[in-house]
Design a protein around this motif. Structure first.
Motif, PDB file in Angstrom:
ATOM      1  N   SER A 206       0.734  -1.240   0.049  1.00 48.16           N
ATOM      2  CA  SER A 206       0.026  -0.012  -0.014  1.00 48.16           C
ATOM      3  C   SER A 206       0.975   1.170  -0.055  1.00 48.16           C
ATOM      4  CB  SER A 206      -0.886   0.007   1.304  1.00 48.16           C
ATOM      5  OG  SER A 206      -0.164   0.003   2.474  1.00 48.16           O
ATOM      6  N   LEU A 207       0.304   2.419  -0.310  1.00 48.69           N
ATOM      7  CA  LEU A 207       0.881   3.603  -0.141  1.00 48.69           C
ATOM      8  C   LEU A 207       1.764   4.001   1.099  1.00 48.69           C
ATOM      9  CD1 LEU A 207      -1.556   6.285  -1.875  1.00 48.69           C
ATOM     10  CD2 LEU A 207       0.650   5.611  -2.761  1.00 48.69           C
ATOM     11  N   SER A 208       1.235   3.361   2.106  1.00 46.76           N
ATOM     12  CA  SER A 208       1.774   3.508   3.740  1.00 46.76           C
ATOM     13  C   SER A 208       2.968   2.702   3.562  1.00 46.76           C
ATOM     14  CB  SER A 208       0.672   3.061   4.733  1.00 46.76           C
ATOM     15  OG  SER A 208       0.570   1.665   4.605  1.00 46.76           O
ATOM     16  N   GLN A 324     -12.294   9.332   8.323  1.00 45.85           N
ATOM     17  CA  GLN A 324     -11.244   9.766   7.465  1.00 45.85           C
ATOM     18  C   GLN A 324     -11.184  11.414   8.002  1.00 45.85           C
ATOM     19  OE1 GLN A 324     -13.407   9.089   3.910  1.00 45.85           O
ATOM     20  NE2 GLN A 324     -12.155   7.092   3.507  1.00 45.85           N
ATOM     21  N   GLU A 341       8.834   9.548   6.173  1.00 47.91           N
ATOM     22  CA  GLU A 341       8.499   8.077   6.037  1.00 47.91           C
ATOM     23  C   GLU A 341       9.285   7.475   7.061  1.00 47.91           C
ATOM     24  OE1 GLU A 341       8.552   4.104   5.501  1.00 47.91           O
ATOM     25  OE2 GLU A 341      10.307   5.245   5.068  1.00 47.91           O
ATOM     26  N   VAL A 364       0.002   9.885   8.889  1.00 47.66           N
ATOM     27  CA  VAL A 364      -0.109   9.796   7.303  1.00 47.66           C
ATOM     28  C   VAL A 364      -0.223   8.327   6.822  1.00 47.66           C
ATOM     29  CG1 VAL A 364       1.341  10.170   5.024  1.00 47.66           C
ATOM     30  CG2 VAL A 364       1.234  11.873   6.896  1.00 47.66           C
ATOM     31  N   PRO A 365       0.453   7.298   7.542  1.00 49.85           N
ATOM     32  CA  PRO A 365      -0.022   6.036   7.050  1.00 49.85           C
ATOM     33  C   PRO A 365      -1.492   5.731   7.231  1.00 49.85           C
ATOM     34  CG  PRO A 365       2.110   6.106   8.189  1.00 49.85           C
ATOM     35  CD  PRO A 365       1.591   7.288   8.229  1.00 49.85           C
ATOM     36  N   TYR A 367      -3.944   7.779   7.631  1.00 51.82           N
ATOM     37  CA  TYR A 367      -4.749   8.421   6.366  1.00 51.82           C
ATOM     38  C   TYR A 367      -4.683   7.829   5.219  1.00 51.82           C
ATOM     39  CZ  TYR A 367      -5.883  12.324   3.141  1.00 51.82           C
ATOM     40  OH  TYR A 367      -6.174  12.898   1.966  1.00 51.82           O
ATOM     41  N   TYR A 368      -3.632   7.415   4.704  1.00 53.35           N
ATOM     42  CA  TYR A 368      -3.573   6.518   3.448  1.00 53.35           C
ATOM     43  C   TYR A 368      -4.356   5.359   3.408  1.00 53.35           C
ATOM     44  CZ  TYR A 368       0.542   9.223   1.626  1.00 53.35           C
ATOM     45  OH  TYR A 368       1.198  10.280   1.000  1.00 53.35           O
ATOM     46  N   ASN A 369      -4.266   4.517   4.446  1.00 54.21           N
ATOM     47  CA  ASN A 369      -4.866   3.253   4.679  1.00 54.21           C
ATOM     48  C   ASN A 369      -6.362   3.285   4.702  1.00 54.21           C
ATOM     49  OD1 ASN A 369      -2.727   1.509   4.348  1.00 54.21           O
ATOM     50  ND2 ASN A 369      -2.345   1.290   6.487  1.00 54.21           N
ATOM     51  N   ARG A 371      -8.467   5.655   3.554  1.00 54.57           N
ATOM     52  CA  ARG A 371      -9.059   6.318   2.523  1.00 54.57           C
ATOM     53  C   ARG A 371      -9.762   5.161   1.713  1.00 54.57           C
ATOM     54  NH1 ARG A 371      -9.959  11.026   3.468  1.00 54.57           N
ATOM     55  NH2 ARG A 371     -10.968  11.044   1.170  1.00 54.57           N
TER      56      ARG A 371
END
Length: 394
Positions: A206-208, A324, A341, A364-365, A367-369, A371
């Protein structure tokens, strides 16, 4: 809605608090505090489940006949709230909260005897095979085929976004057993051993930076027909009940803890002195209170022997969108520290130094997850359509 706790409920709350203080280890608390989604790695998950199972508390919603604690709805609500406040890691829902209730309702006696104790003990760790490339929120368009061959089905196709498939030894799947009539009418619900020849799991990072998701490929995989839950071509009925349990829940406990942590950190950073930020926090607290009321309505349905029905769609929208918004506020509090990161540093009991406050490690991780929360379990747009049709008659 204010829940009035009886003396018995207050005594139960004190018992839960004492248990958590004694058995929830420092490591598990840190794991819970640093969670960036609803899942933690299997080893931590099963460690906490084993502790709860020893106490008889691993499956609060299960009937006593299957190993549940026999709690009232109020007791379950108390337990969820105390676990959230203590930063206890969540247990993987696919077995305990998703496939288990389906087996209790639609499974054969043999399936119940075999699978339910193994779910409770953690011997069977499940993943969910629903979504496919091109069949996510429009789940009825799934194409993975299951062709009857004697006492078996032969499966070909793939499932995607399969959380913890790399850990799981079991997967429950929706497969297509007929291509005639309505798409929903040709779907069957199967229980599958992940060690079956022909199954391949490929990771999706994932993005995170987390590895939770996977794509699972099925190439001439044989599954005994005895592993079918419900009738052939009637898997959509089973799936709808499971999705009600996936969408419903006790999200308000975690949301209240989350917004309080954000508020505490924002106050430390001076953001609560900003009227606009302070107003957003207050509005979100009101929204979370409304979510708690919706949960109480769903719990009332359970008390009456029913299921959450379309109310679960309403709660799914409210809870995921509020989550969110909590994440957005947390990212603002983290500021520039949130852009760093720090995947290794946020692992439980990591000795690696990190930049900024601890809360910035996960802002932030998470937030990404999260979404994806308004997409998985049926997108919020689909939930609004269901509400319009089933509740409003549009």
């Amino acid at each position: 809605m204010l829940v009035q706790l009886s003396p018995e409920d207050l005594a139960f709350r004190d018992e839960v608090r004492a248990f958590l203080a004694e058995r929830l280890t420092t490591e598990l608390r840190e794991v819970g505090r640093r969670m960036t989604s609803v899942f933690v790695d299997r080893d931590y998950n099963l460690a906490w489940q084993a502790i709860l199972n020893e106490k008889g508390w691993a499956a609060p919603d299960w009937p006593t006949e299957y190993g549940g604690p026999g709690w009232s709805e109020t007791q379950r609500w108390i337990f969820a709230g105390e676990c959230a406040a203590a930063s206890a890691p969540g247990l993987a829902p696919q077995g305990l909260k998703m496939v288990a209730p389906v087996l209790m309702r639609y499974g054969t006696e043999e399936q119940k005897r075999h699978y339910l104790p193994r779910i409770l003990s953690g011997e069977d760790y499940w993943c969910q095979g629903y979504s496919e490339p091109g069949a996510g929120s429009d789940l009825a368009s799934l194409r993975m085929s299951a062709i009857g061959d004697g006492d078996d089905y032969v499966l070909d196709g793939s499932k995607i976004w399969t959380t913890h498939a790399h850990f799981a030894n079991r997967i429950f799947c929706l497969v297509r057993t007929s291509t005639t009539g309505k798409p929903q009418a040709g779907i069957t619900f199967l229980l599958i051993d992940m060690a079956s020849p022909g199954i391949t799991v490929r990771p999706i990072i994932s993005l995170s930076g987390d590895h939770e998701l996977n794509q699972v490929f099925f190439d001439n995989v044989r599954v005994p027909k005895a592993n079918r839950v419900g009738a052939e071509n009637d898997g959509w009925t089973v799936a709808k009940v499971l999705l009600e349990f996936e969408r419903g829940g006790r999200a308000s406990s975690g949301l209240k803890v989350g917004i309080q942590r954000v508020e505490d950190q924002a106050r430390a950073e001076g953001l609560m002195d900003e009227p606009h930020y302070r107003q957003r926090v207050a509005e979100l607290k009101v929204a979370i209170a409304a979510i708690e009321m919706t949960e109480q309505r769903i719990l009332s349905a359970f008390v009456g022997g029913g299921n959450p029905g379309s109310l679960s769609s309403l709660l799914k929208i409210q809870a995921t969108e509020a989550m969110q918004k909590v994440d957005e506020l947390a990212v603002e509090v983290a500021g520039l520290y949130g852009a760093v990161e720090q995947t290794a540093a946020r692992q439980a009991l990591s000795q690696m130094a990190y930049v900024g406050p601890e809360s910035a490690l996960t802002a932030v991780p998470r937030y990404y997850n999260n979404r994806a929360a308004s997409i998985y379990g049926g997108s919020n747009e689909i939930q609004r359509n269901l509400i319009a049709k089933l509740l409003l008659g549009l």
